[in-house]
Design a protein around this motif. Sequence first.
Motif, PDB file in Angstrom:
ATOM      1  N   ILE A   1       8.674  21.592 -36.937  1.00  0.00           N
ATOM      2  CA  ILE A   1       9.059  20.161 -37.791  1.00  0.00           C
ATOM      3  C   ILE A   1       7.562  20.546 -38.096  1.00  0.00           C
ATOM      4  O   ILE A   1       6.187  20.674 -37.693  1.00  0.00           O
ATOM      5  N   ALA A   2       7.466  20.642 -39.239  1.00  0.00           N
ATOM      6  CA  ALA A   2       6.061  20.069 -40.020  1.00  0.00           C
ATOM      7  C   ALA A   2       5.608  18.854 -40.854  1.00  0.00           C
ATOM      8  O   ALA A   2       6.383  18.616 -41.777  1.00  0.00           O
ATOM      9  N   ILE A   3       4.821  17.952 -40.532  1.00  0.00           N
ATOM     10  CA  ILE A   3       4.901  16.411 -40.888  1.00  0.00           C
ATOM     11  C   ILE A   3       2.915  16.633 -41.976  1.00  0.00           C
ATOM     12  O   ILE A   3       2.216  16.931 -41.178  1.00  0.00           O
ATOM     13  N   ASP A   4       3.488  16.229 -42.694  1.00  0.00           N
ATOM     14  CA  ASP A   4       2.663  15.996 -44.356  1.00  0.00           C
ATOM     15  C   ASP A   4       1.290  14.655 -43.300  1.00  0.00           C
ATOM     16  O   ASP A   4       2.404  13.468 -42.304  1.00  0.00           O
ATOM     17  N   MET A   5       0.575  14.714 -43.279  1.00  0.00           N
ATOM     18  CA  MET A   5      -0.520  13.760 -43.581  1.00  0.00           C
ATOM     19  C   MET A   5      -0.057  12.539 -44.309  1.00  0.00           C
ATOM     20  O   MET A   5       0.113  11.488 -44.178  1.00  0.00           O
ATOM     21  N   ASP A   6      -0.863  12.119 -46.071  1.00  0.00           N
ATOM     22  CA  ASP A   6      -0.935  11.250 -46.420  1.00  0.00           C
ATOM     23  C   ASP A   6       0.158  11.045 -47.846  1.00  0.00           C
ATOM     24  O   ASP A   6       1.430  11.817 -47.404  1.00  0.00           O
ATOM     25  N   HIS A   7       0.598   9.480 -47.309  1.00  0.00           N
ATOM     26  CA  HIS A   7       2.162   9.087 -47.531  1.00  0.00           C
ATOM     27  C   HIS A   7       2.581   8.967 -46.466  1.00  0.00           C
ATOM     28  O   HIS A   7       3.992   8.409 -46.866  1.00  0.00           O
ATOM     29  N   VAL A   8       2.405  10.120 -45.748  1.00  0.00           N
ATOM     30  CA  VAL A   8       3.431   9.937 -44.618  1.00  0.00           C
ATOM     31  C   VAL A   8       3.863   9.334 -42.949  1.00  0.00           C
ATOM     32  O   VAL A   8       4.346   8.741 -42.523  1.00  0.00           O
ATOM     33  N   ILE A   9       2.623   9.673 -42.665  1.00  0.00           N
ATOM     34  CA  ILE A   9       1.949   9.130 -41.749  1.00  0.00           C
ATOM     35  C   ILE A   9       0.540   8.346 -42.110  1.00  0.00           C
ATOM     36  O   ILE A   9       0.039   7.421 -40.636  1.00  0.00           O
ATOM     37  N   ALA A  10      -0.853   9.246 -42.440  1.00  0.00           N
ATOM     38  CA  ALA A  10      -1.134   8.247 -43.257  1.00  0.00           C
ATOM     39  C   ALA A  10      -1.143   7.449 -44.339  1.00  0.00           C
ATOM     40  O   ALA A  10      -0.592   8.019 -45.574  1.00  0.00           O
ATOM     41  N   ASP A  11      -1.180   6.141 -44.615  1.00  0.00           N
ATOM     42  CA  ASP A  11      -0.629   5.155 -45.716  1.00  0.00           C
ATOM     43  C   ASP A  11      -2.490   4.909 -46.549  1.00  0.00           C
ATOM     44  O   ASP A  11      -3.335   4.520 -47.144  1.00  0.00           O
ATOM     45  N   ILE A  12      -2.654   6.148 -47.778  1.00  0.00           N
ATOM     46  CA  ILE A  12      -2.490   6.673 -48.647  1.00  0.00           C
ATOM     47  C   ILE A  12      -2.561   5.809 -49.713  1.00  0.00           C
ATOM     48  O   ILE A  12      -3.521   4.912 -50.623  1.00  0.00           O
ATOM     49  N   GLU A  13      -1.624   5.120 -49.961  1.00  0.00           N
ATOM     50  CA  GLU A  13      -1.457   4.343 -51.307  1.00  0.00           C
ATOM     51  C   GLU A  13      -2.286   2.739 -51.293  1.00  0.00           C
ATOM     52  O   GLU A  13      -2.393   2.479 -51.978  1.00  0.00           O
ATOM     53  N   HIS A  14      -2.607   2.323 -49.650  1.00  0.00           N
ATOM     54  CA  HIS A  14      -2.880   0.510 -49.856  1.00  0.00           C
ATOM     55  C   HIS A  14      -4.285   1.390 -49.562  1.00  0.00           C
ATOM     56  O   HIS A  14      -5.302   0.505 -49.622  1.00  0.00           O
ATOM     57  N   GLN A  15      -5.025   2.249 -48.418  1.00  0.00           N
ATOM     58  CA  GLN A  15      -6.091   2.862 -48.885  1.00  0.00           C
ATOM     59  C   GLN A  15      -6.603   3.178 -50.598  1.00  0.00           C
ATOM     60  O   GLN A  15      -7.796   2.347 -50.923  1.00  0.00           O
ATOM     61  N   MET A  16      -6.181   3.789 -51.900  1.00  0.00           N
ATOM     62  CA  MET A  16      -6.424   3.219 -52.769  1.00  0.00           C
ATOM     63  C   MET A  16      -6.583   1.751 -53.470  1.00  0.00           C
ATOM     64  O   MET A  16      -7.622   2.174 -54.107  1.00  0.00           O
TER      65      MET A  16
END
Length: 179
Positions: free
Chosen positions: A8-23
């Motif tokens: 499995i390839a797992i992306d970081m941004d928006h998948v395990i890291a909450d970039i929406e809230h960060q923005m």
Amino acid sequence: MSKKKKSIAIDMDHVIADIEHQMIDWYHKKHGVLVQKEAMEGVPEGAAFPELEKVRQLLFEPGFFRSARVIPGAQEAVEKLWNDFDVYIVSAAMEFPQSLFEKYEWLKEHFPFIGWKNIIFCGDKSVVDTDFMIDDHMKNLNYCKGRGILYTACHNMAIDYDVRVNDWEEALSYLYANH
């Protein structure tokens, strides 16, 4: 002879890291404008903010990627998957070079069980060859050699895709049902 684990390839941004809230948080602190998450639903990434270029600049700010929250359920889910699959964290981090170290440090803090050999920072995910890829962007899933899984984020809510998961509970259910 033991059966080979699926990968499995797992992306970081928006998948395990909450970039929406960060923005949302960083834009509010830096520019005094609070954008509601609901305003981001179904529009391209960053389009809900008054000035798109100011949102984009946040991605170059020191600490932006390092201090992001973890998506709820991601740590537990990825650790469970770690035991049954070959898991790789894959991030197209080359566009924001300062993010490389920040993302690596973030992973060491929040996903310490993932070793450096299972972290892939690249510019183009089409080179990744895994059985599954969990990502929030179609540009990555379109070239996925295995089964793509669209992880719901505000910017992709209007996109129709045959395998979509809304959270890590749904991701686990899908992966184990297709294991």
